[in-house]
Design a protein around this motif. Structure first.
Motif, PDB file in Angstrom:
ATOM      1  N   ARG A 135       0.750  -1.037   0.059  1.00 27.06           N
ATOM      2  CA  ARG A 135      -0.101  -0.063  -0.149  1.00 27.06           C
ATOM      3  C   ARG A 135       0.922   1.115  -0.025  1.00 27.06           C
ATOM      4  NH1 ARG A 135      -5.276   0.104   1.062  1.00 27.06           N
ATOM      5  NH2 ARG A 135      -5.124  -1.943   1.953  1.00 27.06           N
ATOM      6  N   GLY A 136       0.602   1.993  -0.842  1.00 28.22           N
ATOM      7  CA  GLY A 136       1.146   3.482  -1.092  1.00 28.22           C
ATOM      8  C   GLY A 136       2.513   3.563  -1.757  1.00 28.22           C
ATOM      9  N   SER A 137       2.971   2.203  -2.367  1.00 31.35           N
ATOM     10  CA  SER A 137       4.133   2.002  -2.943  1.00 31.35           C
ATOM     11  C   SER A 137       4.198   1.569  -4.490  1.00 31.35           C
ATOM     12  CB  SER A 137       5.073   1.021  -2.269  1.00 31.35           C
ATOM     13  OG  SER A 137       5.126   1.234  -0.999  1.00 31.35           O
ATOM     14  N   VAL A 138       5.269   2.010  -5.212  1.00 32.78           N
ATOM     15  CA  VAL A 138       5.154   1.479  -6.528  1.00 32.78           C
ATOM     16  C   VAL A 138       6.544   0.687  -6.707  1.00 32.78           C
ATOM     17  CG1 VAL A 138       5.352   1.952  -8.962  1.00 32.78           C
ATOM     18  CG2 VAL A 138       3.920   3.363  -7.715  1.00 32.78           C
ATOM     19  N   PHE A 139       6.461  -0.793  -7.244  1.00 32.61           N
ATOM     20  CA  PHE A 139       7.659  -1.429  -7.582  1.00 32.61           C
ATOM     21  C   PHE A 139       7.875  -1.770  -9.042  1.00 32.61           C
ATOM     22  CE2 PHE A 139       4.776  -2.540  -3.883  1.00 32.61           C
ATOM     23  CZ  PHE A 139       5.867  -2.440  -2.714  1.00 32.61           C
ATOM     24  N   SER A 140       9.183  -1.644  -9.337  1.00 33.66           N
ATOM     25  CA  SER A 140       9.660  -1.676 -10.719  1.00 33.66           C
ATOM     26  C   SER A 140      10.536  -2.847 -10.867  1.00 33.66           C
ATOM     27  CB  SER A 140      10.147  -0.301 -11.030  1.00 33.66           C
ATOM     28  OG  SER A 140       9.278   0.691 -10.792  1.00 33.66           O
ATOM     29  N   PHE A 141      10.537  -3.547 -12.110  1.00 35.40           N
ATOM     30  CA  PHE A 141      11.772  -4.269 -12.276  1.00 35.40           C
ATOM     31  C   PHE A 141      11.618  -4.461 -13.767  1.00 35.40           C
ATOM     32  CE2 PHE A 141       7.598  -6.488 -11.715  1.00 35.40           C
ATOM     33  CZ  PHE A 141       7.427  -7.341 -12.853  1.00 35.40           C
ATOM     34  N   LEU A 142      12.794  -5.078 -14.348  1.00 38.00           N
ATOM     35  CA  LEU A 142      13.009  -5.179 -15.895  1.00 38.00           C
ATOM     36  C   LEU A 142      12.409  -6.605 -16.429  1.00 38.00           C
ATOM     37  CD1 LEU A 142      16.674  -3.825 -16.244  1.00 38.00           C
ATOM     38  CD2 LEU A 142      14.463  -2.679 -17.312  1.00 38.00           C
ATOM     39  N   LEU A 143      12.026  -6.273 -17.350  1.00 33.16           N
ATOM     40  CA  LEU A 143      11.455  -7.839 -18.092  1.00 33.16           C
ATOM     41  C   LEU A 143      11.418  -7.604 -19.455  1.00 33.16           C
ATOM     42  CD1 LEU A 143      10.087 -10.560 -17.753  1.00 33.16           C
ATOM     43  CD2 LEU A 143       7.782  -9.172 -17.876  1.00 33.16           C
ATOM     44  N   GLY A 144      12.173  -8.279 -20.148  1.00 35.11           N
ATOM     45  CA  GLY A 144      12.604  -8.173 -21.591  1.00 35.11           C
ATOM     46  C   GLY A 144      13.083  -7.018 -22.164  1.00 35.11           C
ATOM     47  N   GLY A 145      14.006  -6.453 -21.254  1.00 34.09           N
ATOM     48  CA  GLY A 145      14.405  -5.001 -21.730  1.00 34.09           C
ATOM     49  C   GLY A 145      13.257  -4.022 -21.391  1.00 34.09           C
ATOM     50  N   ASN A 146      12.157  -4.174 -21.135  1.00 28.62           N
ATOM     51  CA  ASN A 146      11.105  -3.179 -20.555  1.00 28.62           C
ATOM     52  C   ASN A 146      10.889  -3.174 -18.994  1.00 28.62           C
ATOM     53  OD1 ASN A 146      10.507  -2.774 -23.464  1.00 28.62           O
ATOM     54  ND2 ASN A 146       9.242  -4.461 -23.019  1.00 28.62           N
ATOM     55  N   VAL A 147      10.843  -1.704 -18.628  1.00 29.02           N
ATOM     56  CA  VAL A 147      10.625  -1.618 -17.098  1.00 29.02           C
ATOM     57  C   VAL A 147       9.156  -1.725 -16.738  1.00 29.02           C
ATOM     58  CG1 VAL A 147      10.688   0.231 -15.341  1.00 29.02           C
ATOM     59  CG2 VAL A 147      12.641   0.281 -16.987  1.00 29.02           C
ATOM     60  N   VAL A 148       8.824  -2.677 -16.001  1.00 29.35           N
ATOM     61  CA  VAL A 148       7.340  -2.751 -15.390  1.00 29.35           C
ATOM     62  C   VAL A 148       7.297  -2.302 -14.157  1.00 29.35           C
ATOM     63  CG1 VAL A 148       5.915  -4.870 -14.812  1.00 29.35           C
ATOM     64  CG2 VAL A 148       7.467  -5.206 -16.838  1.00 29.35           C
ATOM     65  N   ASN A 149       6.299  -1.567 -14.192  1.00 35.12           N
ATOM     66  CA  ASN A 149       5.735  -1.042 -12.649  1.00 35.12           C
ATOM     67  C   ASN A 149       4.559  -1.543 -12.212  1.00 35.12           C
ATOM     68  OD1 ASN A 149       7.703   1.458 -12.730  1.00 35.12           O
ATOM     69  ND2 ASN A 149       6.449   2.059 -14.558  1.00 35.12           N
ATOM     70  N   ILE A 150       4.657  -1.979 -10.810  1.00 34.01           N
ATOM     71  CA  ILE A 150       3.486  -2.472 -10.063  1.00 34.01           C
ATOM     72  C   ILE A 150       2.942  -1.598  -9.215  1.00 34.01           C
ATOM     73  CG2 ILE A 150       2.855  -4.361  -8.576  1.00 34.01           C
ATOM     74  CD1 ILE A 150       4.899  -6.028  -9.579  1.00 34.01           C
ATOM     75  N   PHE A 151       1.677  -1.209  -9.011  1.00 34.06           N
ATOM     76  CA  PHE A 151       1.147  -0.185  -8.343  1.00 34.06           C
ATOM     77  C   PHE A 151       0.529  -1.012  -7.207  1.00 34.06           C
ATOM     78  CE2 PHE A 151       0.775   1.411 -12.612  1.00 34.06           C
ATOM     79  CZ  PHE A 151       1.378   2.784 -12.483  1.00 34.06           C
ATOM     80  N   GLY A 152       1.279  -0.816  -5.883  1.00 34.09           N
ATOM     81  CA  GLY A 152       0.856  -1.595  -4.840  1.00 34.09           C
ATOM     82  C   GLY A 152      -0.424  -1.504  -4.221  1.00 34.09           C
ATOM     83  N   ASN A 153      -1.197  -0.141  -4.319  1.00 31.85           N
ATOM     84  CA  ASN A 153      -2.547  -0.153  -4.028  1.00 31.85           C
ATOM     85  C   ASN A 153      -3.517  -0.957  -4.574  1.00 31.85           C
ATOM     86  OD1 ASN A 153      -1.606   1.685  -2.005  1.00 31.85           O
ATOM     87  ND2 ASN A 153      -2.335   3.494  -3.181  1.00 31.85           N
ATOM     88  N   ASN A 154      -3.317  -1.362  -5.851  1.00 35.05           N
ATOM     89  CA  ASN A 154      -4.208  -2.365  -6.618  1.00 35.05           C
ATOM     90  C   ASN A 154      -3.766  -3.838  -6.563  1.00 35.05           C
ATOM     91  OD1 ASN A 154      -5.599  -0.018  -6.964  1.00 35.05           O
ATOM     92  ND2 ASN A 154      -4.568   0.427  -9.094  1.00 35.05           N
ATOM     93  N   PHE A 155      -2.665  -3.851  -5.755  1.00 30.41           N
ATOM     94  CA  PHE A 155      -1.987  -5.274  -5.802  1.00 30.41           C
ATOM     95  C   PHE A 155      -2.067  -6.212  -4.482  1.00 30.41           C
ATOM     96  CE2 PHE A 155       1.645  -8.125  -6.847  1.00 30.41           C
ATOM     97  CZ  PHE A 155       1.220  -8.367  -8.385  1.00 30.41           C
ATOM     98  N   LEU A 156      -2.995  -5.709  -4.032  1.00 28.43           N
ATOM     99  CA  LEU A 156      -3.346  -6.316  -2.456  1.00 28.43           C
ATOM    100  C   LEU A 156      -4.197  -7.723  -2.563  1.00 28.43           C
ATOM    101  CD1 LEU A 156      -4.333  -3.044  -0.398  1.00 28.43           C
ATOM    102  CD2 LEU A 156      -2.290  -3.985  -0.468  1.00 28.43           C
ATOM    103  N   PHE A 157      -3.286  -8.656  -3.162  1.00 28.80           N
ATOM    104  CA  PHE A 157      -3.781  -9.911  -3.434  1.00 28.80           C
ATOM    105  C   PHE A 157      -2.968 -10.736  -2.795  1.00 28.80           C
ATOM    106  CE2 PHE A 157      -5.386  -7.475  -6.855  1.00 28.80           C
ATOM    107  CZ  PHE A 157      -6.989  -7.888  -6.954  1.00 28.80           C
ATOM    108  N   ARG A 158      -3.249 -12.046  -2.512  1.00 30.33           N
ATOM    109  CA  ARG A 158      -2.195 -12.945  -1.753  1.00 30.33           C
ATOM    110  C   ARG A 158      -1.888 -13.708  -3.086  1.00 30.33           C
ATOM    111  NH1 ARG A 158      -5.954 -13.811   2.320  1.00 30.33           N
ATOM    112  NH2 ARG A 158      -5.080 -13.311   4.216  1.00 30.33           N
ATOM    113  N   PRO A 159      -0.720 -14.324  -3.249  1.00 29.96           N
ATOM    114  CA  PRO A 159      -0.089 -14.907  -4.605  1.00 29.96           C
ATOM    115  C   PRO A 159      -0.990 -15.839  -5.224  1.00 29.96           C
ATOM    116  CG  PRO A 159       1.678 -14.781  -2.900  1.00 29.96           C
ATOM    117  CD  PRO A 159       0.345 -14.463  -2.278  1.00 29.96           C
TER     118      PRO A 159
END
Length: 208
Positions: A168-192
């Motif tokens: 909550r309140g965070s954005v997480f980023s990582f590289l995938l296939g040369g692209n930057v992927v951003n994950i918006f934590g507020n909308n990612f509140l799920f168990r895997p």
């Protein structure tokens, strides 16, 4: 039941009764040869009468089915007490997780690079960085995801330090296939497991 069936049943019961009487008669007579047949017959009748629960037919009773006791899973409260949902410093090293990261990269090439695919992907092994957060001390923290829960990512950095990152309140980023992927934590509140099974809704979860 048909009349023929009833007759056969009665005949079988008579045969069983006669056999029982003959068996008891012969057993008593053999043990007491001096007794007359009439006395032995009385003894047989008395024996059958006092042991009627053995010789009289009792209705068939079905055995009550054994109730299967459901295995009770641990509650979140119990898990917290046992420390199952917590990664302790020193339990995992960055070097150990590098091999997990390599497997994760292979896994991601197989599932696709669409936003919907990434949003449902398992992120254990992902090397991510906190690019936005309400907690200044966590900004730019990077590491490999060792654990994910409903509200947090737990990463291990290159110095083997464990960091628990609130979604909550965070954005997480990582590289995938040369692209930057951003994950918006507020909308990612799920168990895997829930995220993998559920269809992603209208909220923006991932941007590429």
């Amino acid at each position: 039941m048909s009349s023929m069936g009833s007759k056969n049943k009665r005949k079988l019961e008579e045969m069983n009764s006669n056999f029982s009487r003959s068996f008891i008669f012969n057993s008593i007579k053999e043990a007491n040869p001096q007794k007359s047949n009439n006395v032995v017959v009385d003894l047989v009748n008395n024996h059958i009468k006092t042991n009627s629960h053995i010789f009289l037919k009792e209705p068939y009773k079905k055995k009550a089915p054994k109730l299967k006791t459901a295995k009770q899973s641990l509650s979140n409260k119990d898990r917290k007490k046992l420390g199952i949902n917590k990664l302790i410093q020193g339990e995992a090293s960055f070097r150990e997780l590098v091999s997990v990261h390599k497997l994760w990269c292979e896994y991601m090439t197989q599932i696709g690079s669409k936003a919907e695919d990434i949003a449902q992907a398992d992120l254990h092994g992902c090397f991510m960085t906190v690019t936005k957060t309400k907690c200044p001390s966590l900004l730019r923290k990077s590491g490999i995801v060792a654990m994910e829960s409903l509200n947090t990512f737990t990463i291990v950095d290159e110095n083997d330090m464990v960091h628990v990152l609130p979604k909550r309140g965070s954005v997480f980023s990582f590289l995938l296939g040369g692209n930057v992927v951003n994950i918006f934590g507020n909308n990612f509140l799920f168990r895997p497991g829930d995220r993998i099974m559920k269809k992603i809704g209208k909220y923006k979860i991932v941007s590429i």
